[in-house]
Write an enzyme that holds these catalytic residues in place. Structure first.
Site, PDB file in Angstrom:
ATOM      1  N   ARG A  61       9.661  -5.630 -10.155  1.00  0.00           N
ATOM      2  CA  ARG A  61       9.614  -4.971  -8.847  1.00  0.00           C
ATOM      3  C   ARG A  61      10.945  -4.336  -8.465  1.00  0.00           C
ATOM      4  O   ARG A  61      11.011  -3.525  -7.549  1.00  0.00           O
ATOM      5  CB  ARG A  61       9.180  -5.991  -7.782  1.00  0.00           C
ATOM      6  CG  ARG A  61       8.942  -5.393  -6.404  1.00  0.00           C
ATOM      7  CD  ARG A  61       8.209  -6.371  -5.488  1.00  0.00           C
ATOM      8  NE  ARG A  61       8.907  -7.629  -5.334  1.00  0.00           N
ATOM      9  CZ  ARG A  61       9.903  -7.832  -4.458  1.00  0.00           C
ATOM     10  NH1 ARG A  61      10.319  -6.853  -3.681  1.00  0.00           N
ATOM     11  NH2 ARG A  61      10.481  -9.013  -4.355  1.00  0.00           N
TER      12      ARG A  61
ATOM     13  N   TYR B 164      -0.889  19.124  -1.029  1.00  0.00           N
ATOM     14  CA  TYR B 164      -1.879  18.238  -1.642  1.00  0.00           C
ATOM     15  C   TYR B 164      -2.545  17.412  -0.538  1.00  0.00           C
ATOM     16  O   TYR B 164      -1.882  16.916   0.383  1.00  0.00           O
ATOM     17  CB  TYR B 164      -1.177  17.327  -2.651  1.00  0.00           C
ATOM     18  CG  TYR B 164      -1.984  16.154  -3.100  1.00  0.00           C
ATOM     19  CD1 TYR B 164      -3.249  16.311  -3.673  1.00  0.00           C
ATOM     20  CD2 TYR B 164      -1.500  14.858  -2.964  1.00  0.00           C
ATOM     21  CE1 TYR B 164      -3.995  15.231  -4.078  1.00  0.00           C
ATOM     22  CE2 TYR B 164      -2.236  13.760  -3.374  1.00  0.00           C
ATOM     23  CZ  TYR B 164      -3.481  13.943  -3.930  1.00  0.00           C
ATOM     24  OH  TYR B 164      -4.219  12.869  -4.333  1.00  0.00           O
TER      25      TYR B 164
ATOM     26  N   ASP C  43       7.521  18.475  -3.978  1.00  0.00           N
ATOM     27  CA  ASP C  43       6.535  18.012  -4.945  1.00  0.00           C
ATOM     28  C   ASP C  43       6.512  19.045  -6.070  1.00  0.00           C
ATOM     29  O   ASP C  43       6.058  20.174  -5.886  1.00  0.00           O
ATOM     30  CB  ASP C  43       5.160  17.895  -4.274  1.00  0.00           C
ATOM     31  CG  ASP C  43       4.107  17.303  -5.204  1.00  0.00           C
ATOM     32  OD1 ASP C  43       4.258  17.420  -6.430  1.00  0.00           O
ATOM     33  OD2 ASP C  43       3.109  16.756  -4.693  1.00  0.00           O
TER      34      ASP C  43
ATOM     35  N   LYS D 121       0.009  13.436 -14.024  1.00  0.00           N
ATOM     36  CA  LYS D 121      -0.390  14.772 -14.456  1.00  0.00           C
ATOM     37  C   LYS D 121       0.301  15.192 -15.757  1.00  0.00           C
ATOM     38  O   LYS D 121       0.030  14.638 -16.799  1.00  0.00           O
ATOM     39  CB  LYS D 121      -0.143  15.756 -13.316  1.00  0.00           C
ATOM     40  CG  LYS D 121      -0.674  15.295 -11.954  1.00  0.00           C
ATOM     41  CD  LYS D 121      -2.141  14.925 -11.964  1.00  0.00           C
ATOM     42  CE  LYS D 121      -2.747  14.700 -10.586  1.00  0.00           C
ATOM     43  NZ  LYS D 121      -2.184  13.604  -9.817  1.00  0.00           N
TER      44      LYS D 121
END
Length: 389
Positions: A48, A102, A174, A199
């Site tokens: 983490r 988006y 982005d 992606k």
């Protein structure tokens, strides 16, 4: 992160790789442990905390690809985006966001930020002046996305970065649709680069991940938020992603070439109403794209003529997959109104220009001729059904 490597494909293949000192294997070893020693060690490792061996190695590669000093890898693109936004915004702050975004990002902003006393406003367009008009004394962040999802609008990255710097505002972008292969926003002055690594970085439709890349000081701030939100990624997926990125340059180059060929074909097809691709000379933002992009990307969108039933068209496809997400080696299509932007209201979609007839097309690495044949047979089949109905 600076490296001695000059070529993008060399960075993809070698930057940040772990050396197999025991067996001298050609690929990075995978360290699956979630529990590491804390006594007499230089680093106290914990998944983490984004500092397992595989996480650290991959982040070096990601930073090198985006010409950044450092990077963090997350469990999804939205984990990266939301963590970054909550790092640089607090109660009483204001953020300016590009109108064309988006759908997941849009939904996060409109459903979550007000809970924390954060104000937001969307631009009316994607020009630099559109951002300038929305800036207030309380504005702390500007957020852009270029090329945008799903209409492939192009924003002047350098212009927005300079505007943000002038007002001492942090700029976030982005960069998913372009990928680091086709665009490096930090070179134009952007502060923080975000990716859905699901992606083009993953590239095989089997990985879910996100990236934040920036300067050391800003990544440290993001880290302090990220360890509280817990959006880390399993080391097995980290290892798979590092493997996938090795071929990203080759894949994206092939997809970009296919998209250019496909955009020209669709533009000439009488059954297609409109094509959105920044590589086309008639695209309104073509000249800006030429300046800031190395290639125009493997994504495009197009609108069908009214007499073509989009749902029936999807059903008639044989090679191209009607499928969620994008940027895999296989070509896919989807309806933004039913998928990526379904969380937006119909009115908000209309304001962005997203119609029910709009199809988002992610080009894979297949031969373009085969993809064209598939589109033509599907259109023909739908038209014949209409005639005989």
């Amino acid at each position: 992160m600076k490296t001695d490597y000059k070529g993008t494909n060399t960075i993809c293949a070698h930057a940040g790789e772990l050396v197999d000192k025991e067996f001298k294997g050609a690929v990075s070893p995978l360290y699956m442990s979630t529990s590491y020693a804390f006594e007499d060690v230089p680093v106290k490792r914990y998944p983490r905390y984004f500092n397992t061996p595989n996480q650290e190695a991959l982040c070096k590669k990601l930073a090198a690809l985006e010409h950044a000093e450092a990077a963090l890898i997350f469990g999804s693109g939205m984990a990266a985006i939301s963590t970054a936004l909550m790092t640089f915004l607090k109660a009483g702050d204001h953020i300016v966001l590009q109108q064309t975004l988006y759908g997941g990002t849009y939904n996060f902003v409109v459903t979550q930020l007000e809970k924390y006393g954060i104000e937001y406003s969307f631009t009316t367009g994607w020009e630099v002046d559109d951002f300038k008009r929305e800036i207030r004394p309380s504005t702390k962040v500007v957020y852009l996305e270029t090329p945008s999802n799903p209409l492939l609008t192009i924003t002047d990255v350098k212009g927005v970065a300079e505007l943000a710097q002038k007002h001492s505002i942090i700029s976030l972008i982005d960069n998913t649709f372009a990928s680091p292969i086709n665009q490096n926003p930090i070179d134009f002055g952007i502060d923080v680069v975000l990716h859905s690594a699901t992606k083009y970085m993953g590239g095989h439709s089997d990985i879910c991940a996100g990236v934040v890349a920036s300067a050391h000081d800003k990544i440290k701030e993001v880290f302090n938020t990220a360890i509280c939100f817990g959006g880390s990624l399993s080391d097995y997926t980290v290892w798979l992603l590092e493997r996938s990125i090795k071929t990203m340059g080759l894949r994206v180059e092939a997809q970009t070439k296919n998209a250019m060929k496909m955009a020209k074909y669709l533009k000439s097809n009488n059954d297609i109403e409109k094509v959105y691709y920044p590589g086309l000379k008639n695209h309104p933002d073509h000249e800006i794209a030429k300046v800031q992009m190395k290639g125009y990307g493997g994504m495009l969108s197009f609108e069908m003529k009214d007499y073509i039933d989009v749902s029936e068209f999807f059903k008639a496809l044989k090679l191209i997959k009607p499928s969620m997400s994008l940027a895999g080696i296989e070509s896919t299509m989807l309806s933004p109104t039913k998928t990526s932007h379904a969380l937006m209201s119909e009115d908000d979609r209309r304001k962005q220009g997203i119609k029910d007839s709009l199809i988002r097309f992610s080009l894979g690495i297949e031969e373009t001729e085969d993809l064209i044949l598939d589109i033509e047979q599907a259109i023909s089949k739908v038209k014949n059904r209409t005639v005989h109905a």
